[in-house]
Motif scaffolding. Structure first.
Motif: not given
Length: 494
Positions: A268-269, A278-280, A378-380, A385-388
Motif C-alpha cells: 500500500g501507500r 511512481e512512473t519514474q 497514465v492517470a487510469a 494501481s491504487e485500487e489493486i
C-alpha cells in the motif's frame, strides 16, 4: 529419580541452564535473574552447581541453534551431572522434537529436572513424561500464538506506512531534536543517538536519488550515478562509500515512490511524501531489472563502440573491444576472442558518428522516434494501481484482524500482485525516454551530439544502429587511403 537431596556425606552434582529469547538492552538482565533463582534452588536442596549454560537472546521456538543447550545435552550424556535446574521448563525447550531428545537422554543417564517455577519434572514415569509433554505443547502453542500476533502487528504497521526499524535508508530520516538511549552492541555501553523522523526526506539525499532516476531515464548508466555520488561526497547511512550494489539497491527501493513494503511485497501507500513519481520508479526498476543490461560494474568504456560493435569474421558472434594488441601503435577494435586484426578505433568511431549525425539531421528524423506514452492513460493506470494496492491493504487488514487465514491471504495477494505487475510494466513504459530525443529536432545535431556524454552517445548507438566490423581489404583503397570503410557494415534498427 524423585530424590532431591543427596544422602549425608554425598553431594549431588547439578547444572543450570538459562535462556532469554530477546535481550533488547544487551545487559543480560533476564538470564542473570534466572541464574540467581536457579542458584538459590540449588543451595536450598544442597546441590553442587558444577556448570552454568547460558543462551542469551536466542528463541527456542525460532529453530536457531542454541550452542549452550547442545553442550548441555553432550555433557549430560557424559555424566557431568544428575540434576538439571532451569527457571521454567519452557526455558529448556519449546519444540516437541527437542523435548523427546531431552527425555531420552534423561532416562538413559538418570538425570532429574527441577525448575524454579514449575517444580520437579519427573521424566522417569509415564505420568511425568505426559506432564512434560503437555507443558511442552502449551509452550509451543504460546510461541506460535505470539509469533502470529507479532506478524499481524508488523503487517498492520507496514500497511499504515510506518517505518519498520533497521538502518536508516539513504534519503530518509530527519532529526527531530530528541535523543534516545541505546546499548552499543560492541562495547555494551549505553549511548545516546538522535531520534529520526523516517517519514521526512533528507533534502540533499532526496535530490541525489532524484538525480539517479533522471540519469538512468536519460540513458546513462548506474555506474555514472555512483561516480556522481562519489564526486559529490555522498556516502551510505553508515558513512561507507556507495558502490554499484548499494547504488542499485537505493534506486530500487519502493519507499522512494511512497510505496509501503512488508517482507519484500508492496502492501500500500506509505505516510510519507515520495521523492520520485511512481512512473519514474517503475521505469528505473524496469531498466535495472532488464536482463539485457550489463550488470557487471567492469571498467568504464572509453570508446563509442566498445563491446557494442560486432565481429564479422566468419560466423563469430562476439563483440569487439579497443586494444593495442599485435604491436599496433594506435588503438583499434578487435574481437574479444583476439582472432583477426584490429581496425583503427578513431576512424571507425568517426565514420559511425557521421552516419548517426547525418541521419538525425534529416527532416524525417522524427519518424525514428518510438511511440511516446500518449497511447497510455497514465492517470487510469495509476488509479488501477491504487485500487489493486487497496485490495492488498484490505487483505492485510483482514489477516491482521484474524478474519482470514494465511492461505486465503496468500492466494488473494498473489492474484493482486500479478495484476499489479502488469500495471507496473505499463507505467514503466510511460516514463522511459527514447535516447534519440536528445538529438531529434536539435538546430545543430552535430553540436548536440558533441554535447552529450559518452554513455548517452552509446545509448543512441545501441538504439539506432547495428555495426559489424568485417575483415579489411589489403592495400590502398580507391579514395587513396588505406582504411577500408566498406568493411564497416551498418544496419539501421529503426
Amino acid at each position: 529419580m524423585k530424590t532431591t537431596k543427596a544422602p549425608a556425606g554425598q553431594r549431588t552434582r547439578a547444572v543450570i541452564y538459562v535462556r532469554i529469547s530477546q535481550d533488547r538492552t544487551g545487559a543480560h538482565l533476564g538470564v542473570d535473574r534466572q541464574r540467581e533463582d536457579c542458584e538459590a534452588l540449588a543451595e536450598h536442596n544442597g546441590w553442587d552447581v558444577v556448570e552454568v549454560y547460558v543462551d542469551n537472546d536466542i528463541s527456542a521456538y525460532s529453530g536457531k541453534k542454541r550452542p549452550a543447550y547442545r553442550q548441555l545435552l553432550k555433557d549430560l550424556s557424559e555424566g557431568t551431572a544428575t540434576v538439571v535446574i532451569a527457571w521454567h521448563n519452557d526455558r529448556l525447550h519449546r519444540s516437541p522434537t527437542e523435548l523427546e531428545e531431552y527425555i531420552d537422554i534423561s532416562e538413559r543417564h538418570g538425570v532429574a529436572t527441577h525448575t524454579v517455577q514449575a517444580g520437579h519434572l519427573d521424566l522417569s514415569t509415564p505420568s511425568g513424561r505426559m506432564t512434560a509433554r503437555i507443558h511442552g505443547a502449551v509452550a509451543r502453542h504460546e510461541s506460535e500464538h505470539k509469533a502470529e500476533r507479532v506478524a499481524r502487528a508488523r503487517m498492520q504497521k507496514a500497511v499504515a506506512g510506518e517505518w519498520g526499524g533497521g538502518i536508516r535508508p539513504f534519503g530518509w530520516g530527519v532529526p527531530t531534536g530528541e535523543m534516545k538511549k541505546v546499548v552499543d552492541k560492541e562495547t555494551g555501553e549505553e549511548v545516546e543517538i538522535p531520534v529520526l523522523d523516517m517519514n521526512k526526506a533528507v533534502p540533499e539525499e532526496a535530490a541525489a536519488l532524484l538525480e539517479g532516476h533522471e540519469m538512468l531515464l536519460r540513458g546513462q548508466s548506474l555506474k555514472s550515478w555512483v561516480r556522481w555520488l562519489a564526486d559529490k561526497g555522498f556516502t551510505t547511512a553508515r558513512g561507507n562509500p556507495i558502490g554499484h550494489v548499494e547504488g542499485r539497491d537505493m534506486l530500487m527501493r519502493p519507499r522512494n515512490a511512497g510505496i509501503a513494503v512488508y517482507k519484500g511485497e508492496e502492501v500500500g501507500r506509505g505516510l510519507w511524501e515520495p521523492i520520485a513519481s511512481e512512473t519514474q520508479h517503475r521505469a528505473v526498476v524496469a531498466i535495472l531489472k532488464d536482463p539485457n543490461r550489463r550488470t557487471s560494474p567492469g571498467s568504464t568504456p572509453k570508446w563509442l563502440g566498445s563491446l557494442i560493435y560486432r565481429c564479422g569474421i566468419g560466423t563469430c558472434t562476439e563483440t569487439t573491444r579497443v586494444t593495442k594488441a599485435g604491436g599496433s601503435k594506435r588503438p583499434g577494435y578487435r574481437c574479444l576472442t583476439n582472432h583477426g586484426g584490429a581496425r583503427r578505433a578513431d576512424k571507425v568511431d568517426e565514420y559511425v558518428e557521421d552516419l548517426i549525425v547525418e541521419r538525425l539531421s534529416r527532416p524525417d528524423a522524427a519518424d525514428l522516434l518510438l511511440p511516446g506514452p500518449d497511447d497510455l492513460d497514465v492517470a487510469a493506470l495509476q488509479k488501477e494501481s491504487e485500487e489493486i494496492r487497496r485490495r492488498l491493504t484490505d487483505l492485510a487488514g483482514l489477516f491482521g484482524a484474524g478474519s482470514i487465514t494465511m492461505p486465503q491471504f496468500t492466494e488473494g495477494s498473489d492474484t493482486a500482485r500479478a495484476q499489479l505487475e502488469g500495471v507496473n510494466q505499463q507505467l514503466a513504459r510511460a516514463a522511459t525516454r527514447d535516447p534519440l530525443v536528445a538529438l531529434v529536432g536539435a538546430p545543430d545535431v552535430r553540436k548536440a551530439w558533441i554535447g552529450l556524454d559518452l554513455e548517452q552517445q552509446r545509448g543512441i548507438l545501441r538504439a539506432l544502429l547495428e555495426v559489424t566490423i568485417l575483415p579489411a581489404r589489403p592495400g590502398r583503397m580507391p579514395d587513396g587511403s588505406y582504411f577500408d570503410y566498406q568493411a564497416i557494415e551498418t544496419k539501421w534498427k529503426r
